[in-house]
Design a protein around this motif. Structure first.
Motif, PDB file in Angstrom:
ATOM      1  N   GLN A 192       3.811   5.547 -12.609  1.00 57.70           N
ATOM      2  CA  GLN A 192       3.355   4.814 -11.426  1.00 57.70           C
ATOM      3  C   GLN A 192       3.525   3.308 -11.616  1.00 57.70           C
ATOM      4  N   GLU A 247       1.997   7.275  -6.631  1.00 59.32           N
ATOM      5  CA  GLU A 247       1.094   8.350  -7.023  1.00 59.32           C
ATOM      6  C   GLU A 247       1.670   9.708  -6.644  1.00 59.32           C
ATOM      7  N   ALA A 248       2.185   9.822  -5.421  1.00 57.11           N
ATOM      8  CA  ALA A 248       2.719  11.103  -4.963  1.00 57.11           C
ATOM      9  C   ALA A 248       3.951  11.510  -5.769  1.00 57.11           C
ATOM     10  N   ASP A 259       0.888   4.308  -2.772  1.00 58.08           N
ATOM     11  CA  ASP A 259       0.737   5.718  -2.391  1.00 58.08           C
ATOM     12  C   ASP A 259       1.952   6.520  -2.843  1.00 58.08           C
ATOM     13  N   ALA A 260       3.124   5.940  -2.658  1.00 57.22           N
ATOM     14  CA  ALA A 260       4.349   6.643  -3.036  1.00 57.22           C
ATOM     15  C   ALA A 260       4.398   6.874  -4.537  1.00 57.22           C
ATOM     16  N   GLU A 272       0.838  -1.205   0.000  1.00 58.34           N
ATOM     17  CA  GLU A 272       0.000   0.000   0.000  1.00 58.34           C
ATOM     18  C   GLU A 272       0.869   1.250   0.000  1.00 58.34           C
ATOM     19  N   LYS A 273       1.952   1.216   0.773  1.00 55.10           N
ATOM     20  CA  LYS A 273       2.860   2.363   0.810  1.00 55.10           C
ATOM     21  C   LYS A 273       3.501   2.594  -0.556  1.00 55.10           C
TER      22      LYS A 273
END
Length: 783
Positions: A417, A197-198, A194-195, A190-191
């Motif tokens: 991504q 995308e950011a 998220d990473a 999950e991290k």
């Protein structure tokens, strides 16, 4: 008492001891049937060794229920001993220390102890390397969080700090880059998502990511000139007037000025509102309705101070009008808001130019440009030339997004991504060794990847990939030249930040909290200074290509004023933050052993710990880690002991459960007792003079840190160099060592000895070794 009764009594006593202690119990009984059978069938052992083991060991450690769970009789060949060398090292430690055989058993003669010690050492290390060429294999592993962060930084120019919040990496053999323990838990996946995308939004900002930010301009801060009433929280123009708002922008921005206004209509024309920015008229807006309307005006506001003005100039008043509601024309401004686009990261423009190295000139060129970008990106992320099929799959993500009406930038974001969560990026991928069990060289790109992550803890740079593409990196001369370049690069500091910090166990400083009453001022700031001292000290070993023996012997270090004052070293550096190289000649310090980081991480919050310090020396400098403390042994603090710390430790060692290990650990640790729990020099403790002397079971005597250092540099030099080599080889390979790796260790240590123990030769020896350059499945690996 009969022989049988004596045997049974002895066996009962042994089995009642903690399992972890009993490694060699010697009894008077004759060898068991199984031991005799083992000797009769032949073990391949030297006859004298086989007889000593049978006579002195197998009686308790060779039957169906061996004492302490240790069955030595099942070791029937030298190769079987090499599979678990740690067992035999601990066995011989206890034999040499005299803790085994037990005190009430017939002791081994000194010449037998010496013979067994040399025989075990030879059995474990004297491998016929011409006959053993197995380089081993490495479990595929993901990047640890440091490698991930460094790789993103070097691929995209963006330091993704949230990577520090990823779940902690598991460690094996003392390091966090071991393939066997680096799992991928769901929370980390999950991290990663998220990473991805950011990071993609920062590197490729798209129109969809520009978020409007409302900034209401408070009515109370408007300055009114003319007939304007501001008391009701609105701007009510009952006649002609101008309201001014002072703006101050840190950077030039394009904004939308949003005004919500209505008009009291009268006369033959609607209300007119004039909007100015400084002297520039933005609009002359008709406000024809009595109900509130919203009006937007776009302008670019420069950096610094400027003024926004709203004026009402077509006032009308006719008190005689038949309709009372049509007698007065007024402007009512109920709200003014600046709609500011969320500014991209200041580096975003630079990042985009660097990462998106080519831009389409027309919309017709976008698809071709995107595919070119994806092809280059995928090769960099995969650390090898990407295959056409891989590029096509990634490009299909871009195409699908474009079909969904996403912008050019947003579509490339999705592709980036996908790269960031690809296993080919997140994992150090190697082709499996051939099933025929023959050694196979790594591909040139796999070797480049291993070299880069070993020395830099990051992805290969463009020059390294170019070398791998155009030259034979497996050629020793090319490999050495490449390693030389990497070692000279600033990125080689990661060997200090990652390898050295983990080898020396300095990460434990973060959890160390000295008692503030006993050690005022020893806070995390000071502990961080200590850590930095050691890191910079290790970096100097690399930069100056010094002898690895200087890790123990160097007469200099790096200190700031705060740390020098803590140590009592003069003259002090001038700055509390800037570190300087300081000579330690004439002081009571030198090398790693007297650095605050090592002394603190091996202490307790309220006192020193000779046990921890001795264990640290055995494990990290001599490669002879003692076993864990027994679970049923009461900690020193809970025992009713008296006297100095040394006296308490001597009382503690009277417990036979403790003596065998502490006879070495304590003696080594006592030599550092002149340094308190936070590394300050002292001569007294517990109200008396400190006795920093020590004596090993093998007879070596020493007093204080200087003599301990001399012991390590002279009689223990071979063990230190071998330990350092093994530790760095584990780190470089990302796996634990097997007995076959002793061939590589032997070659590297011999190379060091021939080249004045230069640090670079340690590195070159590792990268040129078979375990680093080749892979092979053994017969047991294939089963």
């Amino acid at each position: 008492m009969s022989r049988t009764a004596r045997f049974q009594a002895k066996l009962t006593r042994i089995l009642l001891l903690p399992v972890g202690l009993v490694l060699l119990a010697v009894i008077f009984a004759a060898p068991t049937a199984r031991a005799q059978d083992a000797m009769g069938r032949g073990t391949g052992f030297e006859p004298r060794a086989a007889k000593l083991l049978a006579d002195s060991c197998y009686g308790c450690h060779g039957h169906e229920e061996p004492a302490g769970g240790l069955d030595l009789a099942h070791f029937r060949t030298i190769e079987s001993m090499r599979q678990t060398p740690e067992v035999w090292k601990k066995v011989m430690r206890r034999v040499i220390n005299g803790s085994m055989p037990p005190a009430d058993a017939d002791p081994l003669a000194d010449n037998d102890k010496e013979f067994l010690s040399k025989w075990v050492d030879s059995a474990l290390h004297d491998i016929k390397c011409t006959e053993v060429s197995y380089p081993g294999h490495v479990t595929i592993r993901r990047l640890n969080r440091l490698e991930y962060r460094n790789s993103v930084r070097d691929l995209l120019g963006f330091d993704y700090e949230p990577a520090a919040s990823f779940p902690g990496d598991d460690t094996g053999y003392g390091f966090d880059n071991i393939g066997d323990v680096l799992s991928l838990p769901p929370v980390l996946l999950e991290k990663y998502l998220d990473a991805a995308e950011a990071i993609s939004r920062e590197v490729i900002p798209s129109p969809e990511d520009i978020v409007p930010l409302d900034q209401p301009l408070e009515m109370a801060k408007w300055k009114a000139e003319g007939a304007i009433n501001t008391q009701a929280g609105i701007l009510s123009y009952y006649s002609q007037g101008t309201a001014t708002f002072d703006l101050s922008f840190a950077r030039a921005e394009e904004v939308t000025v949003r005004i919500r206004a209505r008009g009291d209509q009268a006369g033959d024309e609607p209300v007119k509102m004039l909007v100015f920015h400084n002297k520039k008229k933005l609009a002359e807006q008709k406000v024809p309705n009595d109900t509130v309307d919203t009006f937007d005006f776009v302008t670019r506001i420069p950096k610094g101070n400027s003024k926004l003005r709203i004026s009402f100039e077509n006032d009308f008043y006719d008190p005689k009008a038949a309709d009372p509601t049509a007698r007065d024309r007024n402007l009512i401004v109920e709200a003014v808001t600046l709609i500011r686009q969320k500014p991209a990261n200041e580096k975003s423009g630079e990042l985009r130019k660097k990462f998106m190295f080519v831009e389409p000139k027309t919309k017709a060129e976008e698809a071709a440009t995107a595919k070119r970008l994806v092809s280059v990106w995928s090769s960099r992320f995969f650390r090898r030339p990407a295959e056409a099929s891989e590029v096509d799959r990634l490009f299909s993500i871009y195409e699908a997004a474009r079909k969904d009406k996403e912008s050019y930038e947003k579509s490339l974001q999705y592709t980036l991504q996908a790269l960031l969560v690809s296993p080919k990026f997140l994992y150090k991928v190697e082709q499996p060794p051939p099933a025929d069990g023959k050694p196979s060289p790594l591909s040139k790109f796999e070797l480049a990847t291993n070299l880069s992550y070993f020395l830099w803890a990051t992805t290969p740079d463009a020059e390294l990939l170019k070398t791998a593409l155009n030259e034979n990196l497996q050629d020793t001369a090319v490999l050495r030249k490449t390693a030389e370049r990497l070692l000279r690069d600033e990125k080689a500091k990661q060997l200090s930040e990652s390898f050295a910090v983990q080898w020396l166990q300095l990460r434990g400083l973060a959890a160390f909290e000295p008692d503030p009453k006993q050690f005022p001022g020893a806070d995390q700031v000071l502990l961080t200074d200590m850590r930095r001292e050691t890191v910079m000290f290790f970096q100097e070993m690399i930069r100056e290509d010094r002898s690895v023996l200087d890790l123990l012997a160097a007469d200099f270090s790096f200190l700031n004023r705060r740390l020098a004052r803590h140590y009592g070293i003069k003259p002090e550096p001038k700055d509390d933050t800037k570190f300087e190289r300081i000579s330690l000649v004439g002081t009571n310090r030198g090398g790693l052993l007297t650095q605050g980081s090592v002394l603190a991480v091996t202490s307790n919050p309220t006192r020193t710990s000779p046990v921890k310090r001795g264990k640290w020396i055995m494990e990290n400098l001599l490669g002879d880690a003692p076993p864990p403390a027994l679970p049923d042994v009461m900690p020193l603090e809970q025992q009713k002991l008296s006297g100095s710390l040394r006296e308490q430790m001597e009382q503690h060692r009277r417990d036979p459960n403790c003596a065998s290990c502490h006879e070495v650990m304590d003696q080594l640790g006592f030599a550092l007792e002149n340094y308190d729990a936070v590394g300050r020099w002292r001569t007294k403790d517990w109200g008396g003079e400190i006795d920093a002397s020590g004596k090993l079971p093998s007879g070596e005597e020493f007093r204080g840190a200087d003599e301990l250092r001399n012991l390590l540099l002279n009689t223990k030099k071979k063990e230190f160099v071998r330990c350092l080599t093994e530790k760095m080889l584990i780190y470089a390979l990302g796996r634990g060592l097997r007995y076959e790796d002793q061939c590589a260790v032997n070659e590297i240590t011999a190379r060091l000895e021939k080249n004045d123990y230069r640090f670079s030769e340690l590195v070159y020896g590792i990268v040129e070794s078979k375990p680093f350059r080749q892979r092979q499945l053994s017969e047991r690996d294939q089963k």
